[in-house]
Motif scaffolding. Structure first.
Motif, short mmCIF file in Angstrom:
data_model
loop_
_atom_site.label_atom_id
_atom_site.label_comp_id
_atom_site.label_asym_id
_atom_site.label_seq_id
_atom_site.Cartn_x
_atom_site.Cartn_y
_atom_site.Cartn_z
N LEU A 178 0.85 -1.17 0.08
CA LEU A 178 -0.03 -0.01 0.04
C LEU A 178 0.78 1.20 -0.02
CD1 LEU A 178 -2.34 -1.13 2.77
CD2 LEU A 178 -2.99 -1.08 0.30
N GLU A 179 0.19 2.23 -0.70
CA GLU A 179 1.19 3.49 -0.53
C GLU A 179 0.63 4.44 0.62
OE1 GLU A 179 1.65 7.34 -3.74
OE2 GLU A 179 0.54 5.55 -4.36
N VAL A 180 1.48 4.96 1.13
CA VAL A 180 0.99 5.75 2.29
C VAL A 180 0.98 7.50 1.76
CG1 VAL A 180 1.42 6.83 4.61
CG2 VAL A 180 2.32 4.62 3.87
N LEU A 181 -0.36 7.92 1.78
CA LEU A 181 -0.77 9.05 1.03
C LEU A 181 -0.28 10.13 2.10
CD1 LEU A 181 -3.57 8.47 -1.17
CD2 LEU A 181 -1.19 8.45 -1.73
N ALA A 182 -0.96 9.97 3.30
CA ALA A 182 -0.98 11.06 4.69
C ALA A 182 -1.00 10.33 5.82
CB ALA A 182 -2.15 12.20 4.15
N ALA A 183 -0.81 11.01 6.97
CA ALA A 183 -0.78 10.70 8.14
C ALA A 183 -0.84 11.73 9.24
CB ALA A 183 0.49 9.67 8.68
N GLN A 184 -1.63 11.45 10.15
CA GLN A 184 -1.92 12.50 11.30
C GLN A 184 -1.74 11.91 12.64
OE1 GLN A 184 -4.95 15.92 12.22
NE2 GLN A 184 -3.91 16.05 10.07
N GLU A 185 -1.21 12.42 13.79
CA GLU A 185 -1.34 11.91 14.87
C GLU A 185 -2.41 12.61 15.80
OE1 GLU A 185 3.01 10.88 16.55
OE2 GLU A 185 3.51 12.32 14.86
N ALA A 186 -2.98 11.77 16.69
CA ALA A 186 -3.50 12.63 17.75
C ALA A 186 -2.86 13.52 18.56
CB ALA A 186 -4.49 11.81 18.53
N SER A 187 -3.38 14.76 18.68
CA SER A 187 -2.47 15.62 19.60
C SER A 187 -3.07 15.36 21.21
CB SER A 187 -2.99 17.25 19.46
OG SER A 187 -4.48 17.17 19.69
N TRP A 191 -6.42 13.89 22.78
CA TRP A 191 -6.78 12.77 23.72
C TRP A 191 -7.41 13.12 25.09
CZ3 TRP A 191 -6.22 7.82 23.83
CH2 TRP A 191 -5.43 6.94 22.86
N ASP A 192 -6.99 14.62 25.47
CA ASP A 192 -7.67 14.90 26.77
C ASP A 192 -9.12 15.18 26.73
OD1 ASP A 192 -5.24 15.15 27.94
OD2 ASP A 192 -4.76 17.35 27.55
N ASP A 193 -9.58 15.66 25.58
CA ASP A 193 -11.06 15.67 24.99
C ASP A 193 -11.61 14.55 25.13
OD1 ASP A 193 -13.61 17.39 23.96
OD2 ASP A 193 -13.03 15.85 22.39
N TYR A 194 -11.06 13.44 24.24
CA TYR A 194 -11.60 12.21 24.41
C TYR A 194 -11.69 11.49 25.83
CZ TYR A 194 -11.58 6.93 23.69
OH TYR A 194 -12.08 5.68 23.69
N GLU A 195 -10.65 11.52 26.56
CA GLU A 195 -10.74 10.95 28.01
C GLU A 195 -11.70 11.64 28.67
OE1 GLU A 195 -9.17 8.31 29.30
OE2 GLU A 195 -8.15 7.79 27.25
N ALA A 196 -11.89 12.98 28.60
CA ALA A 196 -12.68 13.76 29.61
C ALA A 196 -14.41 13.31 29.18
CB ALA A 196 -12.64 15.43 29.18
N ARG A 197 -14.50 13.28 27.92
CA ARG A 197 -15.66 12.71 27.44
C ARG A 197 -15.86 11.41 27.97
NH1 ARG A 197 -18.10 16.14 23.49
NH2 ARG A 197 -16.93 17.70 22.75
N TYR A 198 -15.08 10.43 27.98
CA TYR A 198 -15.24 9.03 28.50
C TYR A 198 -15.67 9.14 29.85
CZ TYR A 198 -13.61 4.16 28.44
OH TYR A 198 -13.48 2.82 28.36
N ALA A 199 -14.89 9.85 30.72
CA ALA A 199 -15.23 9.64 32.19
C ALA A 199 -16.48 10.50 32.52
CB ALA A 199 -14.04 10.41 32.81
N ALA A 200 -16.67 11.50 31.70
CA ALA A 200 -18.03 12.26 31.92
C ALA A 200 -19.31 11.45 31.69
CB ALA A 200 -18.02 13.62 31.19
N ALA A 201 -19.17 10.69 30.59
CA ALA A 201 -20.22 9.75 30.25
C ALA A 201 -20.49 8.55 31.26
CB ALA A 201 -20.07 9.25 28.80
N VAL A 202 -19.47 8.11 31.69
CA VAL A 202 -19.63 7.03 32.73
C VAL A 202 -20.30 7.66 33.97
CG1 VAL A 202 -18.48 5.22 34.23
CG2 VAL A 202 -17.98 5.53 31.89
N GLU A 203 -19.73 8.84 34.52
CA GLU A 203 -20.35 9.47 35.70
C GLU A 203 -21.72 9.94 35.51
OE1 GLU A 203 -17.33 12.34 35.80
OE2 GLU A 203 -15.69 11.05 36.52
N ALA A 204 -22.05 10.29 34.28
CA ALA A 204 -23.26 10.73 34.06
C ALA A 204 -24.39 9.60 34.09
CB ALA A 204 -23.58 11.37 32.72
N HIS A 205 -23.92 8.45 33.53
CA HIS A 205 -24.74 7.05 33.66
C HIS A 205 -24.90 6.81 34.87
CE1 HIS A 205 -26.21 3.38 32.55
NE2 HIS A 205 -25.38 2.82 33.71
N LEU A 206 -23.76 7.06 35.77
CA LEU A 206 -24.07 6.43 37.42
C LEU A 206 -24.85 7.38 37.90
CD1 LEU A 206 -20.18 5.56 37.85
CD2 LEU A 206 -22.12 3.82 37.64
N ARG A 207 -24.78 8.57 37.68
CA ARG A 207 -25.84 9.67 38.19
C ARG A 207 -27.19 9.25 38.05
NH1 ARG A 207 -21.74 13.48 37.19
NH2 ARG A 207 -22.96 14.14 35.11
#
Length: 247
Positions: A178-187, A191-207
Motif C-alpha cells: 500500500l502507498e502511504v498518502l498522508a498521516a496524522q497523529e492525535a494531539s 486525547w484530553d478531550d476524548y478522555e474527559a468525555r469518556y469519564a464524563a459519560a460514565v459518571e453521568a450514567h452512574l448519576r
C-alpha cells in the motif's frame, strides 16, 4: 460486567470512538474524490459516528460493519438521525463474514483490531482486497509513543509487542503493498478531550442510574482508568490516522 455495554455507555458523549477530530478527518480525506455515488465501508464502526460523518460530509451510502450487538444498535440509532445527503446501513456481523459484492472506493478501519486476522498485516491485506485498484483505506490505530511501563502493560492486559511505533505502522502498510498518502497523529488536546468525555459519560450514567447492578464495577473501572492514563497513558499511548492507497 459486560465490556461492550460499558464501552457504549463510555462513548455516549463522543462523536467518534477514538481521539479523532472532524477537522483532522476532513484534512485527510477531502482530496479522495468521494461523492454521492462512491462506495464506502466502515469496518468495526462502533456506535457509528464516523460512518455518519462520511455519509453526511460526502454524500455516499456507507456500509457500517459491527459485530457487537450493543454497538450495532447504537449505530442504527445514529443512522436514523442522518438528515442529508448520504445514508448508512448497519450490518451486525464480523468483517470477515460480510460479503462484498463489488469493491469499495474507500474502506475505513479506525480503532478496529483483528478484522481479518490477529496481525495488522492480515488486516491491511484484508482491507486492500476489499477496495478497487487505486482505491483508498483510512486506517486508525494506537501505537507506542515511547516504551511503555510494565504497570501500564499489566493494566491493559497486553504485552509490549501488541503495538509498534508510528513508523512501524507505515512500514506495515508498505510491506502490504500500500502507498502511504498522508498521516496524522492525535494531539494531546485530542486525547484530553476524548478522555474527559469518556469519564464524563460514565459518571453521568452512574448519576442517572444509581441502582445499576454494575455501578460499583463501573465506578472502579473508570477511576482506575483515569489514574492509569494520567500516570502512564498520556505520555505513552499514541493514536494515528493513515490514508493508504492500493496500487
Amino acid at each position: 460486567m459486560d465490556r461492550e455495554r460499558f464501552s457504549v455507555i463510555a462513548h455516549a458523549k463522543h462523536v467518534f470512538c477514538s481521539p479523532v477530530s472532524a477537522s483532522a478527518l476532513e484534512a485527510l480525506t477531502s482530496e479522495l474524490g468521494l461523492r454521492p455515488r462512491s462506495r464506502v465501508v466502515d469496518y468495526g464502526c462502533g456506535t457509528g459516528g464516523m460512518t455518519a460523518w462520511f455519509a453526511e460530509t460526502y454524500g455516499p451510502h456507507v456500509d457500517a460493519i459491527e459485530r457487537g450487538p450493543r454497538m450495532a444498535a447504537a449505530a442504527r440509532m445514529r443512522a436514523e438521525r442522518i438528515t442529508a445527503p448520504g445514508t448508512m446501513t448497519v450490518h451486525e456481523t464480523s468483517a470477515a463474514d460480510f460479503a462484498v459484492d463489488a469493491p469499495y472506493d474507500l474502506a475505513i478501519a479506525v480503532g478496529a483490531d483483528g478484522l481479518f486476522g490477529a496481525t495488522i498485516t492480515e488486516t491491511l491485506h484484508g482491507l486492500a482486497n476489499r477496495v478497487r485498484p487505486r482505491g483508498h483505506i483510512l486506517l486508525g490505530d494506537t501505537y507506542w509513543r515511547r516504551p511503555p511501563w510494565q504497570a501500564y502493560l499489566t493494566h491493559l492486559g497486553i504485552g509490549e509487542d501488541a503495538m509498534g511505533s508510528f513508523a512501524d505502522m507505515v512500514g506495515h502498510a508498505r510491506s502490504a503493498g500500500l502507498e502511504v498518502l498522508a498521516a496524522q497523529e492525535a494531539s494531546e488536546a485530542d486525547w484530553d478531550d476524548y478522555e474527559a468525555r469518556y469519564a464524563a459519560a460514565v459518571e453521568a450514567h452512574l448519576r442517572a442510574h444509581p441502582n445499576d447492578p454494575d455501578a460499583a464495577a463501573m465506578r472502579e473501572r473508570i477511576t482506575v482508568h483515569q489514574q492509569m492514563f494520567a500516570e502512564h497513558g498520556r505520555s505513552t499511548l499514541g493514536f494515528g490516522l493513515w490514508v493508504l492507497k492500493r496500487r
